[in-house]
Design a protein around this motif. Sequence first.
Motif, short mmCIF file in Angstrom:
data_model
loop_
_atom_site.label_atom_id
_atom_site.label_comp_id
_atom_site.label_asym_id
_atom_site.label_seq_id
_atom_site.Cartn_x
_atom_site.Cartn_y
_atom_site.Cartn_z
N ALA A 1 16.71 51.87 35.18
CA ALA A 1 18.13 51.70 35.07
C ALA A 1 19.10 52.10 35.86
N MET A 2 20.29 51.44 35.94
CA MET A 2 21.32 51.64 36.99
C MET A 2 22.49 51.22 36.45
N ILE A 3 23.72 51.83 37.05
CA ILE A 3 25.05 51.54 36.58
C ILE A 3 25.65 50.62 37.50
N VAL A 4 26.05 49.46 37.07
CA VAL A 4 26.71 48.29 37.95
C VAL A 4 27.93 47.77 37.07
N PRO A 5 28.98 46.87 37.56
CA PRO A 5 29.93 46.58 37.15
C PRO A 5 29.62 45.67 35.95
N ARG A 6 30.64 45.96 35.02
CA ARG A 6 30.40 45.17 33.74
C ARG A 6 30.26 43.67 33.91
N THR A 7 31.24 43.19 34.78
CA THR A 7 31.21 41.84 34.70
C THR A 7 30.33 41.05 35.30
N PHE B 1 20.13 46.46 45.98
CA PHE B 1 21.35 46.05 45.74
C PHE B 1 22.41 47.43 45.32
N PRO B 2 23.55 46.76 45.51
CA PRO B 2 24.83 48.08 45.31
C PRO B 2 24.65 48.46 43.77
N VAL B 3 24.71 49.90 43.77
CA VAL B 3 24.68 50.42 42.60
C VAL B 3 25.56 51.53 42.48
N LEU B 4 26.11 52.11 41.23
CA LEU B 4 27.11 53.19 41.31
C LEU B 4 26.19 54.50 41.22
N CYS B 5 26.72 55.52 42.06
CA CYS B 5 26.42 56.83 41.91
C CYS B 5 27.11 58.13 41.69
N TYR B 6 28.37 57.70 41.85
CA TYR B 6 29.45 58.54 41.78
C TYR B 6 30.91 57.90 41.21
N LEU C 1 26.28 60.13 33.76
CA LEU C 1 27.18 60.23 34.88
C LEU C 1 28.28 60.31 34.21
N LYS C 2 29.21 61.30 34.69
CA LYS C 2 30.50 61.53 33.93
C LYS C 2 31.57 60.84 34.74
N GLY C 3 32.78 60.71 34.04
CA GLY C 3 33.81 60.03 34.53
C GLY C 3 33.91 58.44 34.49
N VAL C 4 32.66 58.02 34.47
CA VAL C 4 32.79 56.47 34.24
C VAL C 4 33.27 55.89 33.16
N THR C 5 33.97 54.99 33.39
CA THR C 5 34.78 54.06 32.38
C THR C 5 34.13 53.07 32.07
N TRP C 6 33.21 53.07 30.85
CA TRP C 6 32.44 52.13 30.53
C TRP C 6 32.99 50.77 30.02
N ASP C 7 34.11 50.54 29.93
CA ASP C 7 34.70 49.18 30.01
C ASP C 7 34.93 48.40 31.14
N ARG C 8 34.42 49.48 32.40
CA ARG C 8 34.34 48.55 33.61
C ARG C 8 32.80 48.45 34.20
N TRP C 9 32.28 49.41 33.68
CA TRP C 9 30.73 49.58 34.05
C TRP C 9 29.64 49.48 32.94
N ASN D 1 40.68 59.93 40.13
CA ASN D 1 41.12 58.78 40.31
C ASN D 1 40.30 57.76 39.92
N SER D 2 39.20 57.97 39.51
CA SER D 2 38.37 56.82 39.12
C SER D 2 37.66 55.92 40.19
N MET D 3 38.15 56.28 41.50
CA MET D 3 37.36 55.55 42.58
C MET D 3 35.68 56.06 42.52
N VAL D 4 35.11 55.04 43.21
CA VAL D 4 33.58 55.48 43.06
C VAL D 4 33.11 55.51 44.53
N ILE D 5 31.71 55.98 44.38
CA ILE D 5 30.76 55.68 45.55
C ILE D 5 29.69 55.12 45.11
N MET D 6 29.52 53.94 45.91
CA MET D 6 27.94 53.28 45.32
C MET D 6 27.03 53.26 46.76
N ARG D 7 25.84 52.93 46.84
CA ARG D 7 25.20 52.93 47.62
C ARG D 7 24.23 51.69 47.61
#
Length: 553
Positions: A159-165, A183-188, A133-141, A193-199
């Motif tokens: 495997a899914m992308i979730v908040p790092r914390t 549960f909520p996971v990142l899809c975009y 997934l492009k654009g993901v800042t891996w320090d936050r995810w 601006n690094s804003m995200v869409i989750m589902r």
Amino acid sequence: MEFSEHIKTANVEDVVLKLPFQPPMRGTLCVTGHHLLFSDRAEEREWQLLLLLRNIDAVEKRTTGSSGTIIIKCKDLRILQLDIPGMEECLNIASSIEALSSLESITEMYPFFHRPRELSLNDPWGLSSPDDLKGVTWDRWRLSKVNSDFSVCPSYPGAMIVPRTVDDDALVKAARFRQGGRFPVLCYCHHRNSMVIMRCSQPMTGANRKRCREDELLLQAVIDESELGYVIDTRSAQQAQQARMTGGGFESKSFYRPWRRIHRHMERGKVLQESLIKLVEACGDPSHNMDRWLSKLENSKWLSHVHSALSTAGLVAECVERDGHSVLVHGSDGTDTTLLVTSLAQVILDPASRTFRGFLQLLEREWVQAGHPFQQRCARSAHSHARLRQECPSFVLLLDCMWQIWRQFPLALEFSEALLLRLAQEAYASDYGTFLCNNEQERCTLGVKENTHCLFQFLLRCSEREKYINPLYEPTELAIWPSVQPQSLQLWTGLFLRWTEHAETMAEAREEIWTIIKEHRERTGAEETTHTPPTHRDTFTAVENLMDELTIL
């Protein structure tokens, strides 16, 4: 089980095949374990029809005297008529087709037997993985494999992308609070601006307004305290309230303070399936009465569903691009309207999702891996007389919305209408394993990836790849905003009138477009493998005129 057990009569000679707008053909009919084969061996031509039995939606039989007629209605909306000499042979053929076309065992379906030359079972199965997934800042995810054995959520991938914390223990508890464990996971993640869409699916608050602190913390970790996020609920406020009576519900303002909830009602399930049935019935009306046709088209309400999907996706995209807010999308289960909205929003926002490969990756990520139950939703199409169970044309609605975008932005998508038509057919009946089963867990259990081939890999490699490419494609980094005004949305004639005289005219127009493009390339020295749009004004004008003709048709 042996397929021969279901084949009462394997071959019949002197069968007459009748197709719309074609002269009758006389030949041999053969029933195999997976196909219906008709061969016309007339001296002036040798022609074959190879029909995947899984593509058959309904079979109607009529007997007159010593002969009979079988009318086959296909999931791709095609209708065939077979006139068979011999009443017994007719009934046997019909019985064989009905039995073989309705087999429910996944491992007995044709994808487990199909071996195309272009592919090997040793090839990589899919096109994408979550960490692509492009654009993901891996320090936050981060990439979580908490669901590697599908025990947390059977309809999610491993495997899914979730908040790092948020740790995996919290994810497990949040999953218990969401319907089906979704549960909520990142899809975009937006590149600007690094804003995200989750589902996700709906929270299980119930009548007692239960809460889950881990779920609340998960969503709080998505945005900063000073930011605002939006929950786009694809149910009406009334539906969301009613869901609490059966254990479901919605996010409370008190517990999800940074998030604002917006309800955008979208139909699903039986309502959407019945809308498709009414639309197909209207398109097959032989009366040619314009008033009757328009009335039936309006009563089907199909275009209103297209409107709802595009407008809701536009709202999500607007929140992300123009307002700079992250968005969480869900309805009830999170497997139909949710995926429809997140997919369309990404096409609006993301240039990569508009490329040929990128769009296939999007479908794989947002529909196949994300747990859209293709086996249930596409069990029947619009012709079946069987009682509706869990059928729903959500994926067809997505493709229709994509066609609307393609028609409004003829330069913005790298792929053509032919790809959308191919996908609409493959979802219901395919030689490939991509749309088999309802989720990744089932595919793993049944060995789908080890024993079948991937449709998306085939489309990228096949010799017919060029016909799936838009010759007018011109990349843009900008978002594209489809109009949802009534005059902007039109019936997808390429699909719903595909097997009519209209389709032949459309095919001729598309061929002419390709001829214009190729002639231009020859004049300018452009190579065939590059899909550079015309730069000469006269060439481009000619193509524009043809595109206008396609719209009018």
